[in-house]
Design an enzyme around this catalytic site. Structure first.
Site, short mmCIF file in Angstrom:
data_model
loop_
_atom_site.label_atom_id
_atom_site.label_comp_id
_atom_site.label_asym_id
_atom_site.label_seq_id
_atom_site.Cartn_x
_atom_site.Cartn_y
_atom_site.Cartn_z
CB ALA A 1 -19.48 -81.83 -60.81
CD GLN B 1 -17.20 -83.74 -53.25
OE1 GLN B 1 -17.46 -84.92 -53.10
NE2 GLN B 1 -16.07 -83.21 -52.83
CB SER B 2 -17.98 -86.38 -60.40
OG SER B 2 -18.20 -87.59 -61.08
CG ASN B 3 -21.77 -89.25 -56.38
OD1 ASN B 3 -21.18 -89.03 -55.32
ND2 ASN B 3 -22.89 -88.64 -56.71
CB CYS C 1 -14.86 -88.76 -60.87
SG CYS C 1 -15.09 -87.82 -62.39
#
Ligand SMILES: Cc1ncc(COP(=O)(O)O)c(C=O)c1O
Length: 360
Positions: free
Chosen positions: A83, A85-87, A89
Site C-alpha cells: 500500500a 504507506q507500506s512499512n 516497502c
C-alpha cells in the site's frame, strides 16, 4: 507431540542463510502505568519498533532471511509491492540499499490517501528507491495478491530487459510467491519467539498471550509455530488489520503449515491455535477512526510509546477491548509485540488531528 529444546531450534534456524540487519534482543518490559488500570493483568511490550533499521519494525527481522536468499541467488534488484504507506516497502528499500541491491517498489494508492511524499514514501524517496504508483481498486481493502504479482512480473520483465537480475517478493514477505518459495519471513518470527522465550524466562514472565497486528500473516504464523515447538502454553492472538477473518485465516494457516514443513518439526497445529479477531478493523485497512487516534494518544501520554495508525494501534485497541470483555483471566500476562510502522504517523497526521479534535 514433540517438544524441542531451545538450542535444537536455534540450530534448525541456522540452516537458513541470513544477514544481520537488526539490534537484538529488542527490549521487552511491562507497561507499568497501564497495568495500574488493568486489575491484576500484566501487560508487557516487546519493542520490535526498535529493531534499528529505518525506524524499525517486524519487517526488519523478515528481511534478514529474505535478503540473504536474494543475495544467494545473485539478484541485483529487489521488487515488491505494498500500500502507499507500506512499512514493508520502506524496510525492504532500506535493507536493499544496505546490501547493495536496487529497490523497486510498486505502491497501490487509494484516492484519499495522504499526499505522495509523506511518511514512508518520503523515506523511500530519500533512499532513491524506484517507485511506481498504481491506483488501487478498493478503498480500505488489501490489494488482490494474484493481480499484484502479475503486475510485478511485468515490472520484472522490464527490469530484465534492461539487464538487471530482479528478485520478486510478495507484500509483507509472508506468503510464498515470486522468488520467495519458502516461508522465510515467518521463520524470522519463529526466531523472535525464541528470543521472547529467553527474555521472559530470565525474569520468570512467560506470556500467556502474545498479541500482534496481523496483516500478511507471517508474524502470527511464526510466533505460533515457535511457541508450539517450545511446548509453551502461550497463545498467539492476531488482530486483523485489513481482511475479514474468514478470508485471512486460511492464509495464516498455510504459512504456519509451510513453516512446520520447512523446519521438519513434529508438532501439531489445531484449529483453536489460530486466534484472529476481525472486529477491530474499523472502517477498513488504513482508515483512521476516533478510537485509533485515541489509542495512540493514550499510550503516548501514559507510557511514551508511539503506536502507528494502521497496525499497532489496532492491535492495542483490540488488546484493551478484550481485556474489558474479560477474554483474558485476571492474572494473565499479555505481551503486545510492537511491530513498528511509526513513519506512517506523519503521513496520516491530518486524519489523526481531525479525529482527535472531533473527540474533544
Ligand atoms: C507495523 C506493522 N505491524 C504489523 C504488520 C503485520 O505483519 P504481518 O504482515 O507479518 O502479518 C505489518 C505489516 O505490514 C506492519 O507494517
Amino acid at each position: 507431540m514433540k517438544e524441542y529444546r531451545l538450542e535444537a531450534l536455534k540450530r534448525k534456524i541456522k540452516e537458513f542463510p541470513s544477514i544481520e540487519l537488526i539490534c537484538r534482543p529488542t527490549p521487552l518490559y511491562p507497561l507499568e502505568k497501564l497495568n495500574q488500570q488493568a486489575r491484576g493483568t500484566k501487560i508487557l511490550i516487546k519493542r520490535d519498533d526498535l529493531t534499528g533499521l529505518a525506524f524499525g519494525g517486524n519487517k526488519s527481522r523478515k528481511l534478514e532471511f529474505i535478503l540473504a536468499d536474494a543475495l544467494k541467488r545473485g539478484a541485483d534488484t529487489i521488487i515488491t509491492w505494498g500500500a502507499m504507506q507500506s512499512n514493508w516497502c520502506l524496510q525492504l528499500a532500506a535493507a536493499a540499499r544496505k546490501f547493495g541491491l536496487r529497490p523497486v517498489l510498486l505502491l497501490f494508492k487509494s484516492y484519499d490517501v495522504p499526499a505522495i511524499y509523506e511518511g514512508n514514501v518520503f523515506l523511500e524517496y530519500l533512499l532513491d528507491a524506484q517507485i511506481e504508483i498504481k491506483e488501487s481498486e478498493e478503498r480500505g481493502k488489501s490489494v488482490n495478491q494474484d493481480k499484484a504479482l502479475e503486475l510485478l512480473e511485468e515490472l520484472a520483465a522490464r527490469e530484465r530487459a534492461e539487464g538487471y537480475r530482479p528478485y520478486l517478493v510478495p507484500v509483507g514477505g509472508s506468503t510464498c510467491g515470486g522468488h520467495l518459495d519458502k516461508p522465510l519471513g515467518a521463520l524470522s518470527y519463529f526466531q523472535a519467539m525464541l528470543e521472547i522465550y529467553e527474555q521472559a524466562a530470565a525474569v520468570s514472565a512467560l506470556p500467556d498471550y502474545v498479541v500482534i497486528a496481523s496483516g500478511s500473516g507471517g508474524t502470527q504464523a511464526g510466533l505460533l509455530v515457535g511457541a508450539k515447538a517450545l511446548g509453551l502454553k502461550t497463545k498467539v492472538v492476531g488482530i486483523c488489520v485489513s481482511d475479514k477473518k474468514e478470508e485471512f485465516l486460511p492464509v495464516v494457516k498455510q504459512i504456519a503449515f509451510d513453516l512446520v514443513k520447512m523446519l521438519e518439526l513434529e508438532i501439531q497445529l489445531d484449529n483453536e491455535d489460530f486466534i484472529l479477531f476481525d472486529n477491530y478493523l474499523g472502517a477498513g485497512y488504513g482508515l483512521i477512526t476516533a478510537e485509533i487516534a485515541g489509542t495512540i494518544r493514550n499510550l503516548f501520554k501514559t507510557e511514551a510509546v508511539l503506536l502507528d495508525p494502521v497496525y499497532t494501534a489496532k492491535a492495542m485497541l483490540g488488546l484493551i477491548d478484550l481485556l474489558k470483555r474479560n477474554y483474558f483471566s485476571s492474572n494473565d500476562r499479555i505481551l503486545l509485540v510492537h511491530t513498528g510502522g511509526t513513519p506512517a504517523l506523519f503521513a496520516f497526521k491530518d486524519y489523526l488531528l481531525s479525529q482527535l479534535s472531533a473527540g474533544q
